[in-house]
Design a protein around this motif. Structure first.
Motif, short mmCIF file in Angstrom:
data_model
loop_
_atom_site.label_atom_id
_atom_site.label_comp_id
_atom_site.label_asym_id
_atom_site.label_seq_id
_atom_site.Cartn_x
_atom_site.Cartn_y
_atom_site.Cartn_z
N SER A 30 0.84 -1.19 0.00
CA SER A 30 0.00 0.00 0.00
C SER A 30 0.88 1.25 0.00
CB SER A 30 -0.86 -0.04 1.26
OG SER A 30 -1.66 1.08 1.33
N SER A 54 -4.30 3.51 1.26
CA SER A 54 -5.44 3.25 2.15
C SER A 54 -6.54 4.29 2.06
CB SER A 54 -4.96 3.22 3.61
OG SER A 54 -4.12 2.13 3.83
N ASN A 102 -5.38 -2.24 7.79
CA ASN A 102 -4.23 -1.79 8.56
C ASN A 102 -4.75 -1.07 9.80
OD1 ASN A 102 -1.94 -0.63 9.60
ND2 ASN A 102 -1.27 0.32 7.69
N LYS A 122 -3.03 -6.30 8.39
CA LYS A 122 -1.65 -5.78 8.46
C LYS A 122 -1.38 -5.44 9.92
CE LYS A 122 1.19 -2.53 5.85
NZ LYS A 122 1.14 -1.61 4.70
N SER A 172 12.67 2.46 4.89
CA SER A 172 13.22 1.28 5.57
C SER A 172 14.58 0.90 4.98
CB SER A 172 12.25 0.11 5.44
OG SER A 172 12.19 -0.30 4.08
N THR A 207 6.07 -7.43 4.74
CA THR A 207 6.24 -6.06 4.23
C THR A 207 7.14 -5.32 5.19
OG1 THR A 207 5.13 -4.04 3.54
CG2 THR A 207 4.13 -5.19 5.37
N GLY A 224 11.26 -3.54 4.65
CA GLY A 224 12.68 -3.86 4.53
C GLY A 224 13.03 -4.81 3.41
C1 LIG Z 1 5.11 6.86 1.19
C2 LIG Z 1 4.44 5.69 1.85
C3 LIG Z 1 3.06 5.63 1.89
C4 LIG Z 1 2.42 4.54 2.52
N1 LIG Z 1 1.06 4.49 2.53
C5 LIG Z 1 0.44 3.45 3.15
C6 LIG Z 1 -0.97 3.37 3.21
O1 LIG Z 1 -1.71 4.23 2.68
N2 LIG Z 1 -1.52 2.32 3.85
C7 LIG Z 1 -0.79 1.33 4.43
O2 LIG Z 1 -1.35 0.38 4.98
N3 LIG Z 1 0.57 1.37 4.38
C8 LIG Z 1 1.19 2.40 3.76
N4 LIG Z 1 2.55 2.45 3.73
C9 LIG Z 1 3.34 1.35 4.35
C10 LIG Z 1 3.81 0.38 3.27
O3 LIG Z 1 2.70 -0.26 2.65
C11 LIG Z 1 4.73 -0.71 3.81
O4 LIG Z 1 4.01 -1.59 4.66
C12 LIG Z 1 5.88 -0.16 4.61
O5 LIG Z 1 6.36 1.03 4.05
C13 LIG Z 1 6.97 -1.16 4.72
O6 LIG Z 1 7.54 -1.42 3.47
P1 LIG Z 1 8.93 -0.76 3.02
O7 LIG Z 1 9.96 -1.28 3.93
O8 LIG Z 1 9.16 -1.22 1.62
O9 LIG Z 1 8.76 0.73 3.14
C14 LIG Z 1 3.19 3.51 3.10
C15 LIG Z 1 4.59 3.60 3.04
C16 LIG Z 1 5.21 4.66 2.42
C17 LIG Z 1 6.72 4.70 2.37
#
Ligand SMILES: Cc1cc2nc3c(=O)[nH]c(=O)nc-3n(C[C@H](O)[C@H](O)[C@H](O)COP(=O)(O)O)c2cc1C
Length: 287
Positions: A21, A46, A135, A172, A220, A246, A248
């Protein structure tokens, strides 16, 4: 060609790499690019409870109080009117994604209470969502709230969603439970089809020059995947639902390690925000 297909939430995916997301789903062209790059599915940004409630409070007229249980007396129930801009835009965008993509589209709800905003789940299902990710972005900062009450909160929201929709639901989760396995099994019994490990919280910083609190979202790094990989491995065989990692997952090694934690397929990709879905696995033991 090697078959990388997998089963996630009962959906057949061509491979286990799924953009989490994020704003990457906000535009049709970036969503199409993700599909063209090989994404197995797409999780939408979301729909936020706070935005839904905020617009409801601001506009006043299109939310009505409901009181199904004593502790929900302040919850709001949406009433359809033309003023539902935020929610309607989300639904329209979901429908547009569905018609331009072939991969499954997973809608995402983000909130902390079992209030009226949860009612949008059925609209998301009707708009074509293949599944729903919930989430529960909740920081338990109330001194009167016990750990059990925090856990109940997750389960109650899930149960109210489960009552409304038949599409699969993925939860989540935060990593901050006293007993992750117990909680995972409880959620599975309450109707979760999958668990997504783990949410990352914003980490506000303090600017030492201005002494102001600075809202900050640090991206991350690979090291963060290790916590998730450990818990995926621990949960493997202990829950009868899909598991997704999800947080890292940045490079091929992270992907491979995640798969080795228990998945039966491997995949590779590097995206800014990525969720690596592990295959459906059946319990091999019941603790
Ligand atoms: C810019 C950004 C926007 C995000 N928006 C959402 C969101 O709207 N809803 C959600 O459940 N997670 C959101 N996340 C969390 C990501 O879905 C993901 O679970 C989290 O960033 C971990 O992954 P990563 O290590 O690749 O960043 C967002 C993350 C980032 C960096």
């Amino acid at each position: 060609m090697v078959d990388l297909s997998t089963n996630y939430l009962g959906l057949k995916l061509r491979n286990p790499l799924v953009p989490s997301s994020s704003p990457l789903s906000r535009h049709l062209d970036s969503a199409r690019r993700l599909e063209d790059a090989g994404a197995g599915a797409l999780v939408m940004h979301s729909l936020f409870e706070e935005r839904v409630e905020e617009e409801g409070t601001g506009q006043g007229h299109y939310f009505q109080p409901r009181s199904t249980t004593p502790d929900q007396t302040t919850a709001k129930q949406p009433v359809a009117t033309s003023a539902m801009r935020y929610e309607e835009q989300y639904l329209e965008h979901l429908a547009a994604l569905k018609s331009s993509l072939e991969i499954p589209v997973i809608a995402s709800l983000n909130g902390t209470t079992p209030g009226g905003w949860v009612d949008y789940a059925s609209a998301l299902q009707e708009a074509g969502a293949d599944a729903l990710e919930l989430n529960v972005y909740y920081l338990p900062a109330l001194s009167r709230e016990t750990g059990t009450e925090v856990e109940d909160r997750y389960v109650e929201i899930l149960e109210s969603l489960r009552e409304q929709i038949s599409i699969p639901i993925a939860m989540k989760l935060s990593s901050q439970f006293s007993s992750v396995v117990y909680m995972a099994q409880r959620l599975q019994r309450a109707g979760a089809d999958g668990l997504v490990l783990f949410n990352r919280f914003y980490q506000p910083d303090i600017d030492l020059e201005t002494l102001e609190v600075v809202p900050r979202l640090e991206l991350s790094n690979s090291g963060e995947s290790l916590l998730r990989i450990r818990w995926i491995a621990i949960l493997h065989g202990r829950v009868d639902c899909s598991l997704a990692i999800t947080g890292g997952v940045h490079n091929v090694k992270d992907v491979l390690k995640s798969l080795l934690a228990g998945a039966s397929v491997s995949a590779f990709a590097v995206l800014l925000v990525i969720g690596l879905l592990l295959t459906d696995r059946r319990p091999e033991e019941t603790p």
